[in-house]
Design a protein around this motif. Structure first.
Motif, mmCIF file in Angstrom:
data_model
loop_
_atom_site.group_PDB
_atom_site.id
_atom_site.type_symbol
_atom_site.label_atom_id
_atom_site.label_comp_id
_atom_site.label_asym_id
_atom_site.label_seq_id
_atom_site.Cartn_x
_atom_site.Cartn_y
_atom_site.Cartn_z
ATOM 1 N N GLN A 115 0.809 -1.210 0.000
ATOM 2 C CA GLN A 115 0.000 0.000 0.000
ATOM 3 C C GLN A 115 0.849 1.270 0.000
ATOM 4 N N ARG A 120 -0.284 1.245 10.284
ATOM 5 C CA ARG A 120 -0.903 0.678 9.078
ATOM 6 C C ARG A 120 -1.187 -0.806 9.256
ATOM 7 N N GLU A 173 -1.960 -2.628 6.292
ATOM 8 C CA GLU A 173 -1.590 -3.213 5.013
ATOM 9 C C GLU A 173 -0.071 -3.153 4.822
#
Length: 298
Positions: A92, A139, A141
């Protein structure tokens, strides 16, 4: 179009007839990506890319860290870029940061922090590295950071993300990395090196290509530089080989290889200067060995 009012356009005039409610646009998910250009051809490195992938995915530590190290001009950055381009859709965030100089690296972290809008995280606004670390840790991802051209392990330790579901890929000339992190990139095998030279030069003299490869030690930077010089001058491989026998030093300072800022001569000069500062005994040994013949030294 809903509500009590609408808009009509007639004869160049706009009349408001009722309320207009346009549906709000959905937010577009951003996937920050910053990479140098993809290498046009990466011959003989598929196994290295596969090993890099296996090491990153198979690590029990998160973030996973792999430091690709080897000679100057062996293709460490090209390998890292090829990996990033092949697998960028699995991440990502994909970001390449120049790490040769602390000030430049700090500025690169500041740009990344600004792009990610990290002032909202409440981290210390004066320290973009902490901001980025906090964002990456939060995060869910996967993400990929490439720290390119790191001088040594200690120089990059303060900027390594301490947490998060990501991968950190380091390129460095230094071989002093923890055993579970280091991945040495050797020069190309002779067959792959000859294929690279033929493809880069656009010529088909396999015999002369093999001879040039032997003279240049199968170093990708030297081969790309040789191909660039032949393209600039119109030389054939056999003619370049003859020049190489008589003007080696001059040729190694000529030709600009695609994707490289430096040439073989400047790359090795920089390495020798740094080694002279850090290990004078090693420089003395290198100077002695340079006087030996090509045969194996007992």
């Amino acid at each position: 179009m809903t509500g009590d009012r609408s808009t009509a356009v007639t004869g160049g005039h706009v009349d408001v007839i009722g309320d207009v409610h346009l549906p709000s646009r959905p937010r577009v998910a951003t996937r920050p990506v910053q990479l140098g250009p993809r290498p046009p051809q990466l011959v003989g490195r598929d196994e290295a890319v596969a090993e890099l992938r296996e090491r990153l995915l198979g690590s029990d530590v998160r973030p996973a860290v792999v430091a690709v190290h080897g000679l100057g001009g062996v293709g460490k950055t090209s390998l890292a870029l090829e990996y990033a381009y092949r697998y960028q859709h699995d991440y990502q965030l994909v970001w390449q940061l120049p790490a040769a100089e602390p000030a430049v690296l700090s500025a690169a972290f500041a740009r990344l922090a600004a792009l990610m809008g990290l002032r909202e995280l409440g981290a210390d606004a004066a320290d973009p590295v902490d901001q980025v670390h906090a964002a990456l840790a939060a995060r869910t991802e996967p993400w990929l950071l490439i720290l390119d051209n790191v001088p040594e392990a200690e120089a990059v330790r303060p900027v390594l993300p301490p947490a998060g579901p990501g991968h950190v890929l380091i390129t460095s000339r230094s071989g002093s990395w923890p055993r579970d992190q280091g991945l040495e990139l050797p020069v190309l095998d002779l067959e792959s090196a000859a294929l690279l030279l033929l493809a880069s030069s656009g010529q088909d003299d396999a015999g002369a290509a093999a001879a040039v490869v032997a003279e240049l030690g199968a170093l990708p930077l030297a081969l790309e530089q040789a191909a660039a010089y032949m393209s600039e001058t119109g030389l054939e491989l056999s003619e370049y080989l003859d020049l190489l026998h008589h003007q080696r030093a001059e040729l190694l300072a000529q030709g600009q290889a695609w994707g490289y800022r430096e040439r073989v001569a400047s790359t090795w000069q920089f390495a020798f200067q740094r080694l002279a500062r850090t290990s004078p005994q090693a420089i003395a040994l290198l100077r002695l060995l340079s006087c030996y013949a090509h045969e194996a030294i007992p």
